[in-house]
Design an enzyme around this catalytic site. Structure first.
Site, PDB file in Angstrom:
ATOM      1  CG  ASP A 173      -2.025  -1.015   1.141  1.00 15.32           C
ATOM      2  OD1 ASP A 173      -2.290  -1.534   0.045  1.00 15.32           O
ATOM      3  OD2 ASP A 173      -2.632  -1.299   2.192  1.00 15.32           O
ATOM      4  CE  LYS A 174       0.418   8.418  -1.913  1.00 14.68           C
ATOM      5  NZ  LYS A 174      -0.499   9.432  -2.442  1.00 14.68           N
TER       6      LYS A 174
END
Length: 142
Positions: free
Chosen positions: A78-79
């Site tokens: 995930d970012k």
């Protein structure tokens, strides 16, 4: 695709930081993805991504993988998450790594920061993580 070059990669403020190369062979890279850097584009994302960085630094990687938007990428983070990622530099390596992830022969470990009152000094949390009922996040299924 963003207009990135080797010269301007380290100074892109929109990126959460520049990935650090931990290991590199002619077949793969192991990088430390900084938190704040999206792995690949999608939706309304306008900032540079890891995929943009890979193409700027390794132009031949554009042809690696199943999806041109995910060059050499066999898994993601995930970012908001930092961590190690393995990136295939050629199609043979991509297929081999993809199979290892599919067969679950690659061991993945996660470290999390917990906030609040913890009842034990150490331990293990071991339960499956799947897509949440909202459909866009991953959640632990108790």
């Amino acid at each position: 695709m963003k207009n990135l070059t080797k010269k301007n990669l380290p100074n892109i403020p929109a990126m959460g930081g520049v990935p650090e190369i931990i290991a590199e062979t002619e077949d793969y890279l192991v990088i430390n993805k900084p938190a704040g850097l999206a792995v690949h584009g999608g939706g309304n994302l306008k900032e540079a991504t890891l995929a943009d960085w890979l193409i700027a630094r390794y132009p031949k990687i554009k042809a690696v993988g199943d999806d041109p938007a995910r060059p050499g990428i066999v898994h993601r983070l995930d970012k908001e998450v930092s961590g190690l990622m393995v990136i295939a530099k050629n199609q043979k390596s991509f297929l081999g790594l993809k199979k290892q992830f599919q067969d679950r022969t690659i061991i993945k470990e996660y470290v999390a920061l917990a906030h609040g009152q913890i009842s034990k000094e150490d331990g293990e949390i071991n339960f499956p993580i799947k897509r949440s009922s909202e459909g866009y996040k991953m959640a632990a299924l108790l």
